[in-house]
Design an enzyme around this catalytic site. Structure first.
Site, mmCIF file in Angstrom:
data_model
loop_
_atom_site.group_PDB
_atom_site.id
_atom_site.type_symbol
_atom_site.label_atom_id
_atom_site.label_comp_id
_atom_site.label_asym_id
_atom_site.label_seq_id
_atom_site.Cartn_x
_atom_site.Cartn_y
_atom_site.Cartn_z
ATOM 1 C CG ASP A 62 26.063 46.502 41.356
ATOM 2 O OD1 ASP A 62 25.038 46.898 41.941
ATOM 3 O OD2 ASP A 62 26.872 47.272 40.803
ATOM 4 N NE ARG B 265 25.392 49.734 42.614
ATOM 5 C CZ ARG B 265 26.569 50.331 42.454
ATOM 6 N NH1 ARG B 265 26.760 51.550 42.916
ATOM 7 N NH2 ARG B 265 27.549 49.716 41.816
#
Length: 203
Positions: free
Chosen positions: A126, A128
């Protein structure tokens, strides 16, 4: 991180009329929007959702994920409350971009889960970055959220730059045969708080 406010306008939707605020991320050139309803700058906790762009789920009705279902549920919840904010963040594919997301889907078609597919492409599970939300929250005068999320990483990130999380509200929608493995991976490998809903797949 430099994220600059550009303009606001009204956005009528099937759930009601939101105010749409546009922001430009200087370094990447990415354009983010926040949809608000009601007075979000009065100091009280705001019903909010950080939603990362998912073209396939949000716009193309994919059943491979739960993103589109979560987006609609969040907008409906904000409209029902008459007050809230949805941050639509241009971080497609957990930050890897649309073309790499399609490559990851191809690997998933061959048996990899979402984390394995990202890693096989050389990315983190991930990628982000929620720091982009800080200047948007400041511009909107939001200091406290009732956060619609199953992701503890979002809670930790927001608290890390001084946003009070008055409450975390689960957002569990869209389970179907095409995304059961995806949701199990979210729970088992990424720590998403999905309760008993996907326990059978996660075990």
């Amino acid at each position: 991180m430099a994220v600059n406010y550009i303009a606001s306008s009204q956005l009528p939707t099937q759930w009601g009329t939101f105010t749409m605020h546009g922001f430009l991320e200087e370094e990447s050139g990415k354009e983010h929007v926040v949809l608000t309803m009601g007075d979000v700058a009065d100091g009280k906790p705001v019903l909010g959702r950080l939603h990362s762009e998912c073209l396939t789920g949000d716009a193309l009705f994919s059943l491979r994920c739960d993103c589109g279902f979560q987006l609609e549920a969040a907008l409906a919840a904000i409209a029902a409350e008459g007050r809230g904010a949805l941050f639509y963040l241009r971080q497609e594919g957990r930050g890897i971009g649309l073309m790499n997301k399609i490559r990851a889907y191809n690997l998933q078609d061959g048996g990899a889960d979402t984390v394995e597919a990202n890693e096989q492409l050389g990315f983190g599970a991930d990628q982000r970055d929620y720091a982009i939300c800080q200047p948007m929250l400041k511009h909107l005068g939001i200091t406290s959220l009732k956060l619609l999320t199953n992701n503890p990483r979002k809670v930790k990130a927001l608290e890390g730059f001084g946003i009070e999380i008055a409450q975390r509200l689960p957002l569990q929608f869209g389970l179907n045969p095409h995304n059961s493995k995806y949701l199990a991976t979210k729970a088992g490998k990424l720590g998403h708080m999905l309760g008993n809903l996907h326990q059978a797949e996660a075990d």
